[in-house]
Write an enzyme that holds these catalytic residues in place. Structure first.
Site, short mmCIF file in Angstrom:
data_model
loop_
_atom_site.label_atom_id
_atom_site.label_comp_id
_atom_site.label_asym_id
_atom_site.label_seq_id
_atom_site.Cartn_x
_atom_site.Cartn_y
_atom_site.Cartn_z
CB SER A 508 -0.96 -0.04 1.19
OG SER A 508 -2.04 0.83 1.01
CG HIS A 621 -5.52 -2.76 -0.25
ND1 HIS A 621 -4.63 -2.37 -1.22
CD2 HIS A 621 -5.18 -2.05 0.86
CE1 HIS A 621 -3.80 -1.47 -0.75
NE2 HIS A 621 -4.10 -1.26 0.52
#
Length: 649
Positions: A508, A621
């Site tokens: 991320s 994610h």
């Protein structure tokens, strides 16, 4: 002693979602494990007793969670996907004095914030499109017939896919027959509800216009009898969470976004007669909740906040520590517990406190804390006894601008004095999260495989105040310098680190920073970029949070600030890259969508650079923390193989 193996990933148990029963004797919690053979997670509800310190399994559905204890303590409600044929999530009622659990209702949009209004009626939230019948469960159209008609943003959500205008709605339901009744006094996309102790009022947090004001959430007080609602506060505040005290005092967590997303929230007390707000102890300037990183959690906590006897109890991220503090309505703060590891969730009843807690060398277990005496109540991860782990060594570095930066190094498990070892620098996501006392299997695996592991909390991290976290418009500047100065310190102070065999990885924001690093230094011999950002422009337009997060973090919309977007995009430095880089990305990661990896990979291969891409289907994610078990194993193996091929030659 044995060394930890990569495939030991499957052995961890995670615990959380703690609830103490009325009276303070019993409690329930959720335990989550991995089933390698079935390539899935299993979760069940457990019952514990604080007096005899025993725990036992209560449900065996394998997909059970979110327990809610009835006011009389005689039954619980829980949600489950135990019925594999059901086209949705079920709400079940389980009598604790004997008998099997009973399915109350199945909804495609699921159940959240379930609360008992009385012994016959519950309040809950579910998601569906405006005008859609939430009880009508139809078969999804096959992909070859499916068409998405999109007329607003956001249109995707990480973990949920295309949202099709689904938003949170509020309902009452009779437990006997599952009859539902909508409550429409509060509109928008309802995010959370908290029922008052007398069960007549509800604090409701809703985002009223997710397209035009996506980061601003309003607080309403809903009267259940008249089904009328009054807004608390105005457009200058956005609300995260609410808690009632046992005497119906209301506390809320709010922010004014004075410095955008880096702004730390603060506590407000709501006067329910005048509906005025009083800000409490804003000078703390800390994040309310747990921001520490770990990859062995998996159970959502019930909350990190509760009000008992007029005092608000909350977890706070303070540097690399998690503290449990109390605060009265005058703003007086008292430390209740300070963890050397990470407290994930808690519950309080009188003088008795329950915690789910981990350390850097022990995953989550449940503990009781009574009058300063701490007892361990579970030992689900006892399989780790006899395994040699690496204990992080903390240090502090004064950055070139005078700011103190916390860092850690983990020695290889087979460490020998006088020997040089390759090292991997790990960078956390966020950027407003932090490293600290959390157990991280990835770090321990690297150490077991002969790597030193280096990590730190650079500018942008949580736990050190709003100004420390504020890197808006300056990604890749002071944060990059902090990381590189930590690396320089480690090389100078720890002679076993081989500066010719350094690797770097992160996910991320950590993936963004990995991309940035390889374009701005040749200090690393290998890199692994995970769920990253390479271009702020594509991130703005293709992800679930891009249209508001990118604007906040880069200094405006790209059509008003093109120079800023390009300057802060790692993709623009592709010609400078000399470090071999592996991109790991999930095909359904709508937080940082897969084009972020694809375009950087394509640019590097076009320029003749060394790059590889590993893509995971049906993952989002959360791959490293909640992906399919076999995918999590393959991800770790890909990281190890990449570093081994460049750092162990």
């Amino acid at each position: 002693m044995k060394k930890l193996k990569l495939e030991d990933l499957y052995k961890y148990s995670a615990v959380g979602d703690l609830h103490i029963f009325p009276g303070g004797k019993n409690f329930v919690f959720v335990r989550k494990t991995m089933n390698k053979k079935e390539n899935q997670y299993e979760s069940n509800i457990w019952l514990g007793n604080m007096k005899n310190e025993e725990v036992r399994q209560l449900t065996r559905g394998g997909k059970d969670g979110s327990p809610v204890v009835s006011p009389d303590g005689k039954s619980i409600l829980f949600v489950s996907k135990r019925d594999k044929e059901a086209k949705g999530t079920g709400l079940y009622l389980l009598p604790l004095e004997g008998g099997e659990s009973r399915l109350v209702k199945t909804l495609k949009g699921g159940f959240s914030s379930v609360s008992w209004i009385d012994s016959e009626t519950v309040l809950f939230m579910t998601k569906h499109a405006p005008g859609e019948d939430p009880e009508k469960i139809e078969e999804d159209e096959p992909p070859e017939k499916k068409v998405y008609e999109i007329d607003r943003i956001p249109f995707v959500s990480n973990g949920a896919g295309f949202t099709e205008n689904r938003v949170g709605h509020l309902y009452k339901m009779k437990l006997e027959n599952g009859k539902m009744e909508p409550i429409t006094a509060v509109g928008g996309d309802i995010e959370s509800i908290v029922l008052s102790p007398e069960r007549k009022s509800v604090a409701v947090i809703t985002t009223e216009d997710r397209e035009k004001r996506p980061i601003w959430s309003s607080l309403y007080l809903l009267d259940l009898q008249s089904e009328t609602a009054k807004r608390i506060g105005d457009d200058s505040l956005s609300f995260y969470h609410c808690e009632w005290s046992d005497d119906s005092e209301l506390f809320a967590v709010a922010t004014d976004f004075k410095k955008g997303f880096p702004t730390n929230p603060f506590i407000v007390h709501v006067d329910l007669e005048s509906f005025t707000l009083t800000t409490l102890a804003r000078e703390m300037d800390l994040y309310f909740g747990n921001s520490l990183n770990s990859d062995v959690r998996g159970v959502s906590p019930n909350t990190s906040m509760k009000v008992v006897e007029g005092k608000l109890y909350s977890l706070v991220t303070a540097g690399s520590q998690i503290k449990l503090v109390s605060m009265d309505k005058e703003g007086k703060v008292e430390e209740i517990a300070v963890s050397s590891g990470s407290i994930d969730c808690f519950d309080v009843a009188g003088e008795e406190l329950l915690l789910s807690e981990m350390t850097t060398t022990e995953p989550l277990e449940i503990y009781s804390l009574v009058k300063g005496k701490k007892k361990k109540l579970t030992s689900f991860n006892s399989w780790m006894k006899g395994i040699k782990l690496s204990k992080p060594e903390g240090f502090e570095v004064e950055a070139s601008d005078g700011q103190k930066i916390e860092g850690w190094i983990m020695r290889p498990v087979d460490f020998e004095e006088g020997k040089k070892y390759p090292a991997v620098v790990e960078i956390h996501g966020g950027p407003k999260t932090a490293y600290g006392g959390g157990y991280i299997h990835e770090f321990q695996t690297l150490a077991s495989e002969g790597y030193a592991v280096i990590y730190c909390n650079p500018r942008g991290s949580a736990g050190y105040g709003t100004d420390f976290a504020d890197i808006r418009g300056h990604y890749g500047e002071r944060d990059f310098e902090d990381i590189m100065e930590i690396v320089e310190y480690v090389i100078n102070e720890y002679d076993f680190v081989d500066e010719e065999r350094l690797g770097v990885t992160g996910g991320s924001y950590g993936g963004f920073m990995t991309n940035w690093i390889v374009g701005h230094t040749d200090a690393f011999k290998a890199a692994v970029s995970q769920r990253s950002i390479s271009s702020w422009i594509s991130f703005f337009g293709t992800t679930d949070i891009g249209y508001f997060f990118a604007s906040d973090q880069t200094g405006g919309d790209f059509f008003d600030n093109l120079e800023g977007y390009l300057r802060q995009s790692p993709l623009m430095s592709a010609p400078n890259v000399v470090t071999p880089i592996l991109f790991i990305h999930s095909l359904e990661d709508y937080r940082c969508w897969v084009p972020e990896a694809m375009q950087f990979f394509t640019a590097l291969r076009h320029l003749g650079k060394e790059a590889k891409m590993v893509l995971f289907p049906k993952e989002n994610h959360e791959l490293s923390r909640g992906g399919l078990p076999i995918h999590r194993e393959k991800r770790l193996r890909a990281i190890l193989e990449w570093f081994d091929s460049y750092l162990k030659i």
